[in-house]
Design a protein around this motif. Structure first.
Motif, PDB file in Angstrom:
ATOM      1  N   ILE B 213       0.875  -1.179   0.000  1.00 55.12           N
ATOM      2  CA  ILE B 213       0.000   0.000   0.000  1.00 55.12           C
ATOM      3  C   ILE B 213       0.907   1.222   0.000  1.00 55.12           C
ATOM      4  O   ILE B 213       1.799   1.341   0.849  1.00 55.12           O
ATOM      5  CB  ILE B 213      -0.929   0.015   1.229  1.00 55.12           C
ATOM      6  CG1 ILE B 213      -1.875  -1.187   1.196  1.00 55.12           C
ATOM      7  CG2 ILE B 213      -1.700   1.322   1.325  1.00 55.12           C
ATOM      8  CD1 ILE B 213      -2.687  -1.384   2.453  1.00 55.12           C
ATOM      9  N   THR B 214       0.684   2.082  -0.952  1.00 54.64           N
ATOM     10  CA  THR B 214       1.554   3.259  -1.056  1.00 54.64           C
ATOM     11  C   THR B 214       0.776   4.508  -0.653  1.00 54.64           C
ATOM     12  O   THR B 214      -0.348   4.729  -1.104  1.00 54.64           O
ATOM     13  CB  THR B 214       2.083   3.409  -2.490  1.00 54.64           C
ATOM     14  OG1 THR B 214       2.650   2.156  -2.878  1.00 54.64           O
ATOM     15  CG2 THR B 214       3.150   4.500  -2.575  1.00 54.64           C
ATOM     16  N   LEU B 215       1.400   5.266   0.207  1.00 56.76           N
ATOM     17  CA  LEU B 215       0.777   6.515   0.676  1.00 56.76           C
ATOM     18  C   LEU B 215       1.524   7.714   0.131  1.00 56.76           C
ATOM     19  O   LEU B 215       2.738   7.668  -0.057  1.00 56.76           O
ATOM     20  CB  LEU B 215       0.813   6.593   2.197  1.00 56.76           C
ATOM     21  CG  LEU B 215      -0.022   5.624   3.020  1.00 56.76           C
ATOM     22  CD1 LEU B 215       0.257   5.825   4.508  1.00 56.76           C
ATOM     23  CD2 LEU B 215      -1.505   5.824   2.770  1.00 56.76           C
ATOM     24  N   SER B 216       0.773   8.754  -0.087  1.00 56.17           N
ATOM     25  CA  SER B 216       1.389  10.017  -0.482  1.00 56.17           C
ATOM     26  C   SER B 216       0.531  11.139   0.092  1.00 56.17           C
ATOM     27  O   SER B 216      -0.684  11.172  -0.122  1.00 56.17           O
ATOM     28  CB  SER B 216       1.465  10.130  -1.997  1.00 56.17           C
ATOM     29  OG  SER B 216       2.002  11.389  -2.336  1.00 56.17           O
ATOM     30  N   ASP B 217       1.148  12.007   0.851  1.00 54.30           N
ATOM     31  CA  ASP B 217       0.435  13.115   1.506  1.00 54.30           C
ATOM     32  C   ASP B 217      -0.806  12.651   2.253  1.00 54.30           C
ATOM     33  O   ASP B 217      -1.881  13.278   2.190  1.00 54.30           O
ATOM     34  CB  ASP B 217       0.044  14.194   0.487  1.00 54.30           C
ATOM     35  CG  ASP B 217       1.274  14.864  -0.087  1.00 54.30           C
ATOM     36  OD1 ASP B 217       2.313  14.906   0.626  1.00 54.30           O
ATOM     37  OD2 ASP B 217       1.230  15.302  -1.232  1.00 54.30           O
ATOM     38  N   GLY B 218      -0.693  11.502   2.871  1.00 52.03           N
ATOM     39  CA  GLY B 218      -1.780  11.007   3.710  1.00 52.03           C
ATOM     40  C   GLY B 218      -2.907  10.325   2.960  1.00 52.03           C
ATOM     41  O   GLY B 218      -3.953  10.035   3.528  1.00 52.03           O
ATOM     42  N   VAL B 219      -2.696  10.065   1.699  1.00 48.62           N
ATOM     43  CA  VAL B 219      -3.753   9.436   0.897  1.00 48.62           C
ATOM     44  C   VAL B 219      -3.190   8.155   0.286  1.00 48.62           C
ATOM     45  O   VAL B 219      -2.016   8.119  -0.121  1.00 48.62           O
ATOM     46  CB  VAL B 219      -4.224  10.395  -0.227  1.00 48.62           C
ATOM     47  CG1 VAL B 219      -5.300   9.745  -1.095  1.00 48.62           C
ATOM     48  CG2 VAL B 219      -4.728  11.700   0.368  1.00 48.62           C
ATOM     49  N   VAL B 220      -4.030   7.098   0.210  1.00 46.85           N
ATOM     50  CA  VAL B 220      -3.587   5.849  -0.427  1.00 46.85           C
ATOM     51  C   VAL B 220      -3.596   6.075  -1.936  1.00 46.85           C
ATOM     52  O   VAL B 220      -4.638   6.372  -2.513  1.00 46.85           O
ATOM     53  CB  VAL B 220      -4.527   4.687  -0.061  1.00 46.85           C
ATOM     54  CG1 VAL B 220      -4.139   3.411  -0.797  1.00 46.85           C
ATOM     55  CG2 VAL B 220      -4.532   4.448   1.434  1.00 46.85           C
TER      56      VAL B 220
END
Lengths: 861, 244
Positions: B213-220
């Motif tokens: 699961i990859t997150l970026s700026d708090g979003v999946v």
């Protein structure tokens, strides 16, 4: 139990690994235990002292029976019990079911030195005084026992008030006094406990901060905040238990070590003995556990309240953390300004203090509390000394003690003696002293002292020359070129006329100063003229000769009928010589009664009534000298007297060679060396000198005699002969010094702990600053500034609060109803500025020094 | 319902105008026995998510269901602590061992905090699996980095949790020790039937997981399954290291 065991394991493991910190913690709690245990033990000893003394004195009995029948208020001498009667009563008491045991106490006094009438039954060789004590079978109701024994014997029984109060059967006043005593001890205990709490809190902060990450791990793997509190609490209790063993042992050892010295100082009839009260151990242990747990609340709150993830990341934690609220941007003008002016260290120091003031606040509080206590203790010592000095020396006293010269001594020799005395230990000033007195009988003077004791002929008006008036005249008075009598007549008198802390109708001392006489400035005090006085003396001597030839010698005054007959004959003779003394028969003035001793005063009064007087104008009425005016009420002499002299003369009464009958009424000068000594250095030097001089100069025409100060209140005397007071003062001083030293030591320990905790807490900040290029020196300067400002603030706050509290204590507690120094020249408040200054410098210096090594270690890691 | 259900999890730091959204309505689910890697750049919200799953932090919104029961998020701290020590095991990058306790005592810690004694057989089994039998009485300061991390794994497994959370578990280790730790974690998942969620920014570690699961700026931004075998994973790591 498993969890508790686990907490114990965790605590022991940590403490075993960090032994130095454990030692600090145990030291801090041991200090608390010593404080609590000693104050509780001393309190219990004080509370039990009266009871134990009474029990010892009464030989384990609570009551005693007297020879006074129930239906009488007084008994004649022939109704007093003989030893046989006492023994008979003892047997009677032993037969009563209400009585558990009896004790017949006999006090033997050499019959040569005792007055049989006053001291009891006079036996063949010894005078015997007896007391019949008995113990109640049921101690829970002494009153009932008293009533039953009185009913059975018909004689009055008394319950010892101290014992009754101790057993909770005292009257309201006793109970109130006991409750007040308990409250005072509780107050002192609470003060110590608060101080101890601060010490423990500051000491426990460091280990908690150092283990913050450990707590984070524990919480991460499932330890709840409650469990964390429990764990720290368990650790606190464990440390307290160990400290209790140490503290009670050390505390009791200290008390026992001081016991002999305290008894030496207090010189009590029954020496104080400190017992090892098991309850004191339990109370102090429980109190210290409470104090420790309370002190741990803050560190535990820190440990439990910090964010786990922050702790595990090694983030910032410490005494105070940000609330998370948005902070209005500050311009930091002060810190910027200081930075520009004094360097970056100033800017950082001020910023740190404003951003994270926690530990600085604690440092400030720690120093303030210590300085506060220190101030109160030392102010107490200095005020006590000043009060005693004031009570013995007065404010208008020129000298407090006198070495008097009896016999014919030249002025040159007096000067020589003066120089020697000036060089003796503790002598602050000395000078030639000449005492003169004017002594006269005058009903009119008595009338100006309306509140004199009714039925008593003791009234004594203290009239004198201010020392300023006498300055410059001394040597002339000593060598005789100035006539003392003429000097007084030409100048007039100064009347010291205020009574300090007058007693009210119930005998309680009030805090009001009241006038004793209604004399006003400009009034005159009438005294018998010198010619009339000489005539009185001549006629009185003639009368004695005449009566001796016709009637015989004056009979014993105890034989009232013969004395009266003799007096009547004397009065009849004097009436023919112009002295109608009979009108003073049975008056309270001049002693009343039929003593020829008083007849001369009556003759003088007759001369005064006939207008053979001279008048001394009252130049001033001194009211700011409570010491001297206290003597108006307290000093006793037969007859109405007027003293006109240097006030020092009043310290030690009549000059040598002067008695009521042979002195001239207009003053007789006595030569001497007056001196004032620092009472802290009141050693034996002057006494030794006087003794040595008299031993070595037996054939000289004069000898020396030392007289110590006398306020008219025996318990307030001081000097070489006043061992009790000197010992008490010594006790106050040494106890104060010990307590002051202890407070300072604890203060320094606290400073060290707080500083170390602060540096540990800011470890990362120092690393960062170091990494950014700040030198160790700059860093030290920054820390010095932070601590220096907080410490200075603490010193100022503590000293000011101490000043206020000391002043309040002196004003409100010690002065209440005259306080402990009832009847003296008033209680003085003294601020021990130089001791405070010394303590402040020491605290400040160590505050700067503390943490120097700690910072170096942290930074070099 | 899946073993772990994360619904609309939101975590915002700060207040009013001064806020930072670390997680923004994150939702995903994990099956029992699954090994999930959470990746993302620094500041993407990985650790925040892990702390929320471990009930060490509180979200503003959203919920977490573990084994069909809503987790204790939002409940009182004591309950969350009990939940944490019974249901969840943690492994951190910095080991976080208690320095005054030895290997065995560190491992037993969650059980002891629960007021229980650890099953001696299970302890022996763990020590054997972790290769720490000979070191059981050693203090953490006497251990190497890899050994410390193995102790941390042992501690995470002590209470037989159903969910194992690991935050950069190999971040402080060298290649060999990293391999050993990952092998151990995978073995534990299989042996004790655990669900493992590892936060990492190391693609090689992520590639060992069943899902990433990859997150970026708090979003999946991605949730992808990975098909491989453990040996392949290890080879991949070896290859990466060889390449580096």
């Amino acid at each position: 139990m498993n969890r508790l065991g686990y907490y114990v394991t965790l605590s022991l493991r940590y403490r075993n690994k960090h032994r130095l910190q454990t030692l600090y913690s145990i030291m801090a709690i041991t200090i608390a235990v010593i404080l609590c245990f000693c104050s509780i033990t001393v309190g219990m000893t004080i509370m039990n002292y009266g009871y134990e003394t009474a029990m010892k004195h009464n030989h384990g009995c609570e009551l005693w029976i007297t020879e006074m029948p129930l239906n009488k208020d007084s008994i004649d001498g022939d109704e007093e019990w003989t030893p046989e009667q006492y023994k008979s009563m003892q047997k009677k008491l032993e037969a009563l079911p209400e009585v558990r045991k009896t004790y017949l106490d006999k006090i033997y006094v050499d019959s040569d030195s005792a007055d049989g009438d006053e001291w009891g039954y006079q036996g063949k060789n010894k005078t015997v005084s007896m007391e019949l004590y008995f113990a109640a079978a049921d101690r829970s109701d002494l009153k009932s026992c008293k009533e039953k024994v009185e009913e059975a014997t018909g004689y009055r029984v008394y319950i010892d008030a101290e014992i009754a109060a101790h057993l909770g059967q005292g009257d309201d006043i006793d109970s109130m006094n006991q409750a007040a005593g308990n409250a005072l001890i509780a107050l002192i205990g609470a003060l110590f406990a608060s101080f101890a709490m601060l010490v423990i809190r500051n000491t426990m902060m460091l280990p908690v901060l150092e283990r913050m990450k450990e707590y984070g791990v524990l919480r991460c793997v499932g330890m709840s905040k409650g469990q964390l509190y429990c764990m720290l609490g368990t650790e606190g209790i464990l440390l307290t238990l160990v400290s209790t063993i140490l503290g009670t042992g050390v505390g009791f050892g200290l008390l026992k070590a001081c016991q002999g010295w305290i008894n030496d100082c207090l010189m009590l009839d029954v020496p104080v003995e400190f017992h090892f009260y098991a309850s004191a151990v339990v109370y102090s242990c429980l109190l210290c556990i409470g104090v420790t747990l309370f002190a741990l609340l803050e560190p535990a709150r820190q440990a439990a309240g910090s964010s786990i993830q922050e702790i595990l990341r090694g983030g910032e934690y410490g005494i105070r953390k940000g609330s998370g609220k948005k902070i209005k941007p500050k311009k930091h003008r002060t810190s910027h300004g200081l930075g520009r002016l004094l360097g970056i260290e100033w800017e950082y120091a001020v910023r740190n203090m404003s951003r994270n003031p926690g530990s600085q606040i604690y440092l400030c509080i720690g120093v303030a509390v210590s300085l506060f206590l220190f101030s109160v203790v030392f102010s107490g010592i200095e005020s006590t000394y000043a009060t005693v000095e004031n009570s013995t020396q007065g404010t208008h006293q020129e000298y407090s003690e006198v070495v008097q010269i009896y016999g014919d001594c030249s002025t040159k020799k007096i000067e020589e003696i003066n120089k020697t005395i000036a060089g003796c230990s503790g002598v602050q000033k000395s000078g030639l002293f000449l005492a003169g007195s004017m002594f006269t009988m005058n009903n009119d003077v008595a009338a100006h002292i309306p509140e004199r004791e009714e039925g008593s002929f003791i009234f004594f008006s203290d009239v004198g020359y201010d020392e300023k008036h006498l300055k410059g005249m001394k040597s002339r008075l000593v060598d005789g070129t100035l006539d003392y009598r003429k000097m007084v007549q030409q100048n007039g008198v100064i009347l010291c006329d205020y009574q300090y802390n007058k007693k009210d109708d119930e005998g309680n001392t009030t805090t009001e100063d009241t006038r004793v006489t209604d004399y006003k400035v400009g009034d005159t005090i009438e005294m018998i003229s010198p010619e009339a006085e000489r005539k009185v003396t001549k006629d009185f001597d003639k009368m004695l000769t005449k009566l001796e030839k016709t009637v015989g010698k004056e009979p014993d005054s105890g034989d009232t009928k013969k004395a009266k007959a003799y007096w009547k004959k004397a009065a009849a003779y004097l009436d023919t010589r112009g002295y109608p003394v009979e009108k003073y028969e049975n008056t309270s003035v001049f002693g009343g009664g039929y003593s020829i001793f008083n007849m001369k005063y009556a003759m003088q009064q007759c001369a005064i009534d006939a207008g053979k007087v001279i008048r001394f104008p009252i130049l001033a009425i001194v009211k700011e000298d409570p010491y001297n005016s206290a003597l108006i009420d307290g000093c006793s002499s037969i007859g109405a007297g007027l003293i006109m002299a240097d006030q020092t003369m009043m310290k030690w009464g009549m000059p040598y060679g002067m008695s009521m009958l042979d002195t001239l009424p207009y003053g007789k000068c006595s030569k001497g060396i007056g001196f004032v000594r620092d009472i802290r250095k009141s050693k034996k030097d002057v006494a030794d000198y006087v003794k040595k001089w008299n031993e070595e100069s037996e054939n000289n025409s004069y000898e020396l005699g030392q007289m110590v100060g006398d306020t008219g209140y025996a318990d307030m005397e001081f000097g070489d002969d006043n061992v009790v007071l000197n010992h008490s003062l010594e006790l106050v001083r040494k106890t104060g010094l010990a307590v002051g030293g202890f407070i300072l030591a604890v203060c320094l320990l606290q400073i060290f702990n707080i500083t170390a905790a602060n540096i540990t807490m800011r470890r990362k900040e120092f690393w960062l600053l170091r990494a950014a290029g700040m030198s160790l020196k700059q860093m030290q300067k920054m820390v010095y500034l932070e601590k220096g400002i907080s410490c200075l603030l603490g010193i100022i706050i503590g000293a000011l609060a101490g000043y206020g509290a000391s002043w309040l204590m002196v004003e409100r507690i010690m002065n209440q109803d005259g306080g402990a120094f009832d009847g003296t020249g008033g209680i003085l408040f003294i601020w021990p500025w130089w001791q405070i200054l010394l303590a402040a410098v020491l605290v400040y210096g160590l505050c700067l020094f503390a943490g120097r090594g700690h910072l170096r270690r942290e930074v070099k890691q | 319902m899946a073993f772990l259900e994360v619904k609309d999890l939101t975590r915002i730091y700060g207040k009013k105008d001064n806020t930072l959204t670390a997680l923004d309505h994150v939702s995903f689910s994990v099956e029992k026995g699954e090994f999930v890697a959470i990746t993302g750049a620094s500041g993407s919200g990985k650790s925040t998510l892990l702390h929320l799953l471990g009930t060490m932090d509180e979200p503003q919104e959203g919920s977490v269901f573990l084994e069909e029961e809503e987790s204790v998020l939002g409940q009182r701290e004591a309950k969350r602590s009990v939940f944490r020590r019974r249901k969840i095991g943690f492994v951190f990058q910095e080991y976080n061992l208690v320095p005054v306790l030895n290997v065995e005592e560190n491992i037993q810690m969650p059980v002891r905090l629960d007021g229980k004694r650890m099953d001696p057989q299970y302890l022996e089994q763990l020590l054997k699996i972790l290769g720490l039998t000979d070191r059981r009485y050693h203090l953490p300061e006497e251990l190497s980095g890899g050994q410390k991390q193995r102790v941390a794994i042992g501690r995470a497994l002590a209470n037989r949790p159903s969910l194992l959370l690991a935050d950069e578990p190999t971040g402080n280790l060298d290649h060999q020790n990293g391999l050993e730790v990952m092998s151990l974690l995978k073995r534990s998942v299989e042996e004790f039937c655990l669900t493992l969620i590892v936060v990492t920014h190391d693609p090689a570690i992520a590639s060992m997981a069943d899902r990433v699961i990859t997150l970026s700026d708090g979003v999946v931004i991605s949730d992808a399954k990975v098909k491989h075998a453990l040996s392949a994973d290890v080879s991949a790591m070896d290859g990466r290291d060889a390449h580096e």
